[in-house]
Design an enzyme around this catalytic site. Structure first.
Site, PDB file in Angstrom:
ATOM      1  CE1 TYR A  89      49.340  41.867  43.396  1.00  0.00           C
ATOM      2  CE2 TYR A  89      46.967  41.449  43.436  1.00  0.00           C
ATOM      3  CZ  TYR A  89      48.111  41.835  42.753  1.00  0.00           C
ATOM      4  OH  TYR A  89      48.021  42.209  41.438  1.00  0.00           O
TER       5      TYR A  89
ATOM      6  CB  SER B 159      41.364  39.207  36.252  1.00  0.00           C
ATOM      7  OG  SER B 159      41.352  38.986  37.631  1.00  0.00           O
ATOM      8  CG  LEU B 160      36.673  36.228  37.835  1.00  0.00           C
ATOM      9  CD1 LEU B 160      36.521  35.039  38.768  1.00  0.00           C
ATOM     10  CD2 LEU B 160      35.396  36.423  37.028  1.00  0.00           C
TER      11      LEU B 160
ATOM     12  CE  LYS C  90      39.002  33.891  42.375  1.00  0.00           C
ATOM     13  NZ  LYS C  90      40.360  33.439  42.733  1.00  0.00           N
TER      14      LYS C  90
ATOM     15  NE  ARG D 183      45.025  35.051  34.368  1.00  0.00           N
ATOM     16  CZ  ARG D 183      44.618  35.637  35.480  1.00  0.00           C
ATOM     17  NH1 ARG D 183      43.326  35.841  35.672  1.00  0.00           N
ATOM     18  NH2 ARG D 183      45.455  35.991  36.423  1.00  0.00           N
TER      19      ARG D 183
ATOM     20  CE  LYS E  53      32.375  31.904  36.206  1.00  0.00           C
ATOM     21  NZ  LYS E  53      32.929  30.704  35.574  1.00  0.00           N
TER      22      LYS E  53
HETATM   23  P1  NAD Z   1      41.354  36.150  40.791  1.00  0.00           P
HETATM   24  O1  NAD Z   1      42.141  35.038  41.354  1.00  0.00           O
HETATM   25  O2  NAD Z   1      40.734  37.058  41.786  1.00  0.00           O
HETATM   26  O3  NAD Z   1      40.219  35.582  39.788  1.00  0.00           O
HETATM   27  C1  NAD Z   1      40.396  35.106  38.473  1.00  0.00           C
HETATM   28  C2  NAD Z   1      40.844  33.678  38.426  1.00  0.00           C
HETATM   29  O4  NAD Z   1      39.982  32.864  39.172  1.00  0.00           O
HETATM   30  C3  NAD Z   1      40.776  33.044  37.050  1.00  0.00           C
HETATM   31  O5  NAD Z   1      41.843  33.393  36.246  1.00  0.00           O
HETATM   32  C4  NAD Z   1      40.761  31.585  37.396  1.00  0.00           C
HETATM   33  O6  NAD Z   1      42.079  31.083  37.464  1.00  0.00           O
HETATM   34  C5  NAD Z   1      40.191  31.538  38.782  1.00  0.00           C
HETATM   35  N1  NAD Z   1      38.947  30.760  38.919  1.00  0.00           N
HETATM   36  C6  NAD Z   1      38.795  29.763  39.821  1.00  0.00           C
HETATM   37  N2  NAD Z   1      37.588  29.227  39.735  1.00  0.00           N
HETATM   38  C7  NAD Z   1      36.936  29.911  38.745  1.00  0.00           C
HETATM   39  C8  NAD Z   1      35.626  29.800  38.193  1.00  0.00           C
HETATM   40  N3  NAD Z   1      34.749  28.913  38.657  1.00  0.00           N
HETATM   41  N4  NAD Z   1      35.284  30.640  37.182  1.00  0.00           N
HETATM   42  C9  NAD Z   1      36.159  31.576  36.746  1.00  0.00           C
HETATM   43  N5  NAD Z   1      37.415  31.719  37.238  1.00  0.00           N
HETATM   44  C10 NAD Z   1      37.796  30.896  38.228  1.00  0.00           C
HETATM   45  O7  NAD Z   1      42.166  37.045  39.859  1.00  0.00           O
HETATM   46  P2  NAD Z   1      43.646  36.911  39.331  1.00  0.00           P
HETATM   47  O8  NAD Z   1      43.766  38.007  38.355  1.00  0.00           O
HETATM   48  O9  NAD Z   1      43.978  35.517  38.955  1.00  0.00           O
HETATM   49  O10 NAD Z   1      44.572  37.208  40.556  1.00  0.00           O
HETATM   50  C11 NAD Z   1      44.366  38.138  41.473  1.00  0.00           C
HETATM   51  C12 NAD Z   1      44.492  37.438  42.817  1.00  0.00           C
HETATM   52  O11 NAD Z   1      45.729  36.730  42.860  1.00  0.00           O
HETATM   53  C13 NAD Z   1      44.537  38.491  43.892  1.00  0.00           C
HETATM   54  O12 NAD Z   1      43.255  38.715  44.384  1.00  0.00           O
HETATM   55  C14 NAD Z   1      45.504  37.900  44.888  1.00  0.00           C
HETATM   56  O13 NAD Z   1      44.732  37.237  45.872  1.00  0.00           O
HETATM   57  C15 NAD Z   1      46.334  36.917  44.102  1.00  0.00           C
HETATM   58  N6  NAD Z   1      47.691  37.476  43.922  1.00  0.00           N
HETATM   59  C16 NAD Z   1      48.532  37.350  44.963  1.00  0.00           C
HETATM   60  C17 NAD Z   1      49.817  37.845  44.875  1.00  0.00           C
HETATM   61  C18 NAD Z   1      50.753  37.669  46.028  1.00  0.00           C
HETATM   62  O14 NAD Z   1      51.874  38.149  45.967  1.00  0.00           O
HETATM   63  N7  NAD Z   1      50.350  36.988  47.082  1.00  0.00           N
HETATM   64  C19 NAD Z   1      50.254  38.482  43.702  1.00  0.00           C
HETATM   65  C20 NAD Z   1      49.358  38.601  42.646  1.00  0.00           C
HETATM   66  C21 NAD Z   1      48.069  38.098  42.767  1.00  0.00           C
END
Ligand code: NAD
Length: 335
Positions: free
Chosen positions: A36, A82-83, A116, A137, A294
């Site tokens: 992804y 997101s991040l 994370k 979220r 952060k």
């Molecule tokens: P992300 O997972 O890269 O980062 C944001 C999320 O990190 C936050 O919403 C929170 O849930 C989490 N988080 C954990 N610890 C945290 C902390 N200490 N402080 C802040 N946040 C923290 O971004 P995203 O938008 O949730 O998702 C994107 C990621 O999800 C992609 O990089 C991918 O790896 C995965 N994804 C996978 C698929 C798939 O089909 N495999 C599909 C969509 C997304």
């Protein structure tokens, strides 16, 4: 503009939307995160080269996916974003440089470094210290009302500690399933001939989004707070200085905060934190997929601001991919 680029953009967007739907809405990913992420970066790269082709509904402009209709909806007055991701030291250094430049190269940074956690972001609202609502979220602006389910998580206080508390305090954090509980739950399911979960994240998501809170209550879920959302704090109780101080306050008020969180000075110490956690990853009691770094100073955060879907002052520094597509596809999912 070449037709081929337009077509490539469209294909990437469609594919990513489909993966996101399976991942966020159905809790049933069909490709590993690394795949992804690879497609996402490809899209980001193309959009950087052709900024006039960015559409407002592109996955690079959005967070998560729309909530399921079966839950009540909750709107987030402060969006749950997101991040941005870093995959290596060069990405991290680019993140650092971008921030330094925005602050005229004169700023020194203290970083709050956090694991994370690989679970689900939730927002929990306390009014005068009493838990009144919890939500996923969702797409960042509207999430699902999962109050009854979150109330079954023993680590989440139903009432905060302390006499003086903000009138409204939205606590944001991650719900996840610690590895020991995950293994036990799957062992029991296997013995009973029931379906097992593919991984702890999938198990946490499936458990939290049960329509029957009695089922959630039986699942070994845990919560760590990592941020603050909407606040009404007429007495000025919540720190206005730093993110790290705020987390320590949340802890004093009875909210669980990850014990691995550290406050460090400068980029080198942040990189050392990344290395240290990467080395100890397999000894932790829960799954993580990177660290989040952060800027701790709240005035600096404010000066740096946000881009479309993420703050400029934080980055998810991801670990190298661990999971394999085969393991994901071989195991049946339970939603
Ligand atoms: P992300 O997972 O890269 O980062 C944001 C999320 O990190 C936050 O919403 C929170 O849930 C989490 N988080 C954990 N610890 C945290 C902390 N200490 N402080 C802040 N946040 C923290 O971004 P995203 O938008 O949730 O998702 C994107 C990621 O999800 C992609 O990089 C991918 O790896 C995965 N994804 C996978 C698929 C798939 O089909 N495999 C599909 C969509 C997304």
């Amino acid at each position: 503009m070449s037709q081929a680029i337009l077509q490539q953009l469209q294909q990437l967007r469609q594919q990513l939307e489909e993966y996101s739907y399976q991942y966020y809405v159905l809790d049933n990913p069909t490709v590993p995160d690394a795949e992804y992420d690879r497609l996402y970066r490809q899209l980001q790269q193309l959009e950087t080269e052709h900024p006039q082709l960015i559409t407002s509904d592109s996955p690079t402009q959005r967070v998560g996916a729309a909530p399921l209709a079966k839950f009540g909806q909750v709107s987030h007055s402060i969006p749950m974003l997101s991040l941005d991701n870093a995959f290596d030291a060069a990405d991290f250094s680019a993140f650092y440089k971008r921030m330094a430049e925005r602050l005229d190269n004169s700023a020194e940074f203290s970083f709050c470094c956090e694991p994370k956690l690989d679970g689900l972001a939730v927002s929990i609202r306390y009014e005068n210290g009493i838990l009144v609502q919890a939500a996923t979220r969702g797409d960042g602006y509207t999430g699902e009302d999962i109050t009854s389910n979150v109330k079954t998580i023993r680590a989440v206080p139903l009432k905060l500690k302390g006499k003086a508390l903000p009138a409204v305090l939205e606590v944001r954090g991650e719900v996840f399933m610690p590895l020991a509980g995950f293994t036990q739950m799957n062992d029991r399911a296997r013995a009973a001939g029931e379906k097992v979960f593919a991984n702890p994240r999938n198990a946490a998501a499936g458990s939290l989004r049960q329509l029957d809170p009695k089922i959630s209550a039986q699942r070994p879920l845990m919560f760590y707070a990592y941020a603050v959302g909407a606040v009404d704090d007429p007495q000025g109780l919540l720190s206005s200085q730093s993110h790290y101080q705020r987390l320590m306050q949340l802890k004093d008020w009875g909210l669980p905060v990850c014990p691995e969180i550290r406050l460090v000075s400068g980029a080198e110490q942040a990189l050392a934190y990344y290395q240290d956690i990467l080395q100890r990853r397999s000894q932790l009691a829960y799954e993580i997929d990177g660290v989040v770094i952060k800027v701790s100073d709240l005035a600096q955060q404010q000066a740096l601001g946000f881009v479309a879907r993420a703050p400029r002052w934080a980055i998810a520094f991801k670990f190298p991919a661990q999971e394999m597509l085969t393991t994901l596809l071989d195991v049946e999912f339970q939603v």
